[in-house]
Design a protein around this motif. Sequence first.
Motif, PDB file in Angstrom:
ATOM      1  N   ILE A  92      -5.306  15.309   0.040  1.00  0.00           N
ATOM      2  CA  ILE A  92      -5.837  16.569   0.551  1.00  0.00           C
ATOM      3  C   ILE A  92      -7.259  16.663   0.014  1.00  0.00           C
ATOM      4  N   PHE A  93      -8.176  16.902   0.891  1.00  0.00           N
ATOM      5  CA  PHE A  93      -9.589  16.875   0.521  1.00  0.00           C
ATOM      6  C   PHE A  93     -10.141  18.279   0.638  1.00  0.00           C
ATOM      7  N   PRO A  94     -10.252  19.006  -0.489  1.00  0.00           N
ATOM      8  CA  PRO A  94     -10.788  20.365  -0.409  1.00  0.00           C
ATOM      9  C   PRO A  94     -12.245  20.343   0.021  1.00  0.00           C
ATOM     10  N   GLY A  95     -12.657  21.366   0.722  1.00  0.00           N
ATOM     11  CA  GLY A  95     -14.054  21.459   1.124  1.00  0.00           C
ATOM     12  C   GLY A  95     -14.393  20.662   2.364  1.00  0.00           C
ATOM     13  N   VAL A  96     -13.426  20.480   3.253  1.00  0.00           N
ATOM     14  CA  VAL A  96     -13.675  19.779   4.515  1.00  0.00           C
ATOM     15  C   VAL A  96     -13.439  20.745   5.655  1.00  0.00           C
ATOM     16  N   GLY A  97     -14.401  20.823   6.561  1.00  0.00           N
ATOM     17  CA  GLY A  97     -14.249  21.690   7.718  1.00  0.00           C
ATOM     18  C   GLY A  97     -13.287  21.114   8.736  1.00  0.00           C
ATOM     19  N   THR A  98     -13.559  19.905   9.191  1.00  0.00           N
ATOM     20  CA  THR A  98     -12.752  19.262  10.225  1.00  0.00           C
ATOM     21  C   THR A  98     -12.467  17.831   9.821  1.00  0.00           C
ATOM     22  N   ARG A  99     -11.222  17.422   9.968  1.00  0.00           N
ATOM     23  CA  ARG A  99     -10.827  16.044   9.661  1.00  0.00           C
ATOM     24  C   ARG A  99     -10.510  15.349  10.972  1.00  0.00           C
ATOM     25  N   LEU A 100     -11.133  14.186  11.195  1.00  0.00           N
ATOM     26  CA  LEU A 100     -10.927  13.396  12.405  1.00  0.00           C
ATOM     27  C   LEU A 100     -10.464  12.001  12.019  1.00  0.00           C
ATOM     28  N   HIS A 101      -9.788  11.328  12.955  1.00  0.00           N
ATOM     29  CA  HIS A 101      -9.346   9.947  12.713  1.00  0.00           C
ATOM     30  C   HIS A 101      -9.779   9.082  13.881  1.00  0.00           C
ATOM     31  N   TRP A 102     -10.620   8.095  13.585  1.00  0.00           N
ATOM     32  CA  TRP A 102     -11.079   7.121  14.574  1.00  0.00           C
ATOM     33  C   TRP A 102     -10.634   5.744  14.101  1.00  0.00           C
ATOM     34  N   PRO A 103      -9.485   5.261  14.543  1.00  0.00           N
ATOM     35  CA  PRO A 103      -9.006   3.961  14.048  1.00  0.00           C
ATOM     36  C   PRO A 103      -9.762   2.789  14.683  1.00  0.00           C
ATOM     37  N   PHE A 104     -10.213   1.887  13.830  1.00  0.00           N
ATOM     38  CA  PHE A 104     -10.854   0.651  14.278  1.00  0.00           C
ATOM     39  C   PHE A 104     -10.191  -0.515  13.555  1.00  0.00           C
ATOM     40  N   ASP A 105     -10.126  -1.666  14.226  1.00  0.00           N
ATOM     41  CA  ASP A 105      -9.607  -2.875  13.587  1.00  0.00           C
ATOM     42  C   ASP A 105     -10.480  -3.233  12.398  1.00  0.00           C
ATOM     43  N   ASP A 106      -9.877  -3.850  11.394  1.00  0.00           N
ATOM     44  CA  ASP A 106     -10.624  -4.297  10.226  1.00  0.00           C
ATOM     45  C   ASP A 106     -11.234  -5.664  10.530  1.00  0.00           C
ATOM     46  N   PRO A 107     -12.561  -5.731  10.669  1.00  0.00           N
ATOM     47  CA  PRO A 107     -13.171  -7.018  10.997  1.00  0.00           C
ATOM     48  C   PRO A 107     -13.152  -7.994   9.830  1.00  0.00           C
ATOM     49  N   ALA A 108     -12.929  -7.494   8.615  1.00  0.00           N
ATOM     50  CA  ALA A 108     -12.968  -8.351   7.429  1.00  0.00           C
ATOM     51  C   ALA A 108     -11.657  -9.092   7.190  1.00  0.00           C
ATOM     52  N   VAL A 109     -10.634  -8.832   8.005  1.00  0.00           N
ATOM     53  CA  VAL A 109      -9.377  -9.555   7.860  1.00  0.00           C
ATOM     54  C   VAL A 109      -9.666 -11.043   8.032  1.00  0.00           C
ATOM     55  N   ASP A 110      -9.172 -11.836   7.104  1.00  0.00           N
ATOM     56  CA  ASP A 110      -9.468 -13.268   7.106  1.00  0.00           C
ATOM     57  C   ASP A 110      -8.518 -14.026   8.040  1.00  0.00           C
ATOM     58  N   VAL A 111      -8.837 -13.993   9.328  1.00  0.00           N
ATOM     59  CA  VAL A 111      -8.020 -14.664  10.333  1.00  0.00           C
ATOM     60  C   VAL A 111      -8.948 -15.493  11.221  1.00  0.00           C
ATOM     61  N   GLY A 112      -8.659 -16.763  11.361  1.00  0.00           N
ATOM     62  CA  GLY A 112      -9.478 -17.599  12.226  1.00  0.00           C
ATOM     63  C   GLY A 112     -10.688 -18.147  11.495  1.00  0.00           C
ATOM     64  N   ASP A 113     -11.560 -18.768  12.251  1.00  0.00           N
ATOM     65  CA  ASP A 113     -12.739 -19.391  11.652  1.00  0.00           C
ATOM     66  C   ASP A 113     -13.884 -18.393  11.504  1.00  0.00           C
ATOM     67  N   ALA A 114     -14.977 -18.873  10.941  1.00  0.00           N
ATOM     68  CA  ALA A 114     -16.130 -18.007  10.667  1.00  0.00           C
ATOM     69  C   ALA A 114     -16.709 -17.425  11.947  1.00  0.00           C
ATOM     70  N   GLN A 115     -16.750 -18.196  13.015  1.00  0.00           N
ATOM     71  CA  GLN A 115     -17.301 -17.699  14.278  1.00  0.00           C
ATOM     72  C   GLN A 115     -16.431 -16.586  14.855  1.00  0.00           C
ATOM     73  N   ALA A 116     -15.117 -16.738  14.749  1.00  0.00           N
ATOM     74  CA  ALA A 116     -14.204 -15.695  15.236  1.00  0.00           C
ATOM     75  C   ALA A 116     -14.376 -14.413  14.421  1.00  0.00           C
ATOM     76  N   GLN A 117     -14.564 -14.544  13.135  1.00  0.00           N
ATOM     77  CA  GLN A 117     -14.759 -13.362  12.297  1.00  0.00           C
ATOM     78  C   GLN A 117     -16.073 -12.667  12.637  1.00  0.00           C
ATOM     79  N   LEU A 118     -17.118 -13.440  12.856  1.00  0.00           N
ATOM     80  CA  LEU A 118     -18.401 -12.866  13.240  1.00  0.00           C
ATOM     81  C   LEU A 118     -18.269 -12.092  14.551  1.00  0.00           C
ATOM     82  N   GLN A 119     -17.526 -12.644  15.493  1.00  0.00           N
ATOM     83  CA  GLN A 119     -17.305 -11.950  16.772  1.00  0.00           C
ATOM     84  C   GLN A 119     -16.533 -10.649  16.565  1.00  0.00           C
ATOM     85  N   ARG A 120     -15.557 -10.642  15.636  1.00  0.00           N
ATOM     86  CA  ARG A 120     -14.815  -9.402  15.329  1.00  0.00           C
ATOM     87  C   ARG A 120     -15.761  -8.355  14.762  1.00  0.00           C
TER      88      ARG A 120
END
Length: 143
Positions: A92-120
């Motif tokens: 619970i975060f006191p002092g917040v007017g509005t809380r929003l959630h924008w889910p995005f994939d984690d590009p730092a997940v170590d899956v695939g090669d370096a080029q695939a990660q750069l594309q993520r």
Amino acid sequence: MTKIRVLFLCTGNSARSQMAEAWLRHYAGDRFEVHSAGLEPKGLHPLTVQVMEEAGLDMSGHTSKTLQTYLGQMHFGYLITVCSRAEEQCPIFPGVGTRLHWPFDDPAVDVGDAQAQLQRFRRVRDEIEARVLAWLGELSAAA
């Protein structure tokens, strides 16, 4: 005119929240005071810096920060979580007017090669930019 404070929160504060902070500051820094933090800061990911610089945004002033830096320290008009883990585990975060959630994939997940990660990283960068622009449009339409 007082700027509205916005805090972007994710787990590591190494990629998604840093990108969101940079994009909002780029497009509306005259209207918003923008910050980012992580539940478990890991340091700024080198590919975050690379892909944002490709888009023309300088990340040299960005550092990875913990949520504790801000908890109870200042009021935020918006707290925006950009990963599901932060949304689930953010206290619970006191002092917040509005809380929003924008889910995005984690590009730092170590899956695939370096080029695939750069594309993520590039894909997530572009998705975050589009979401920031859409949100700014929503706020303008509501005003």
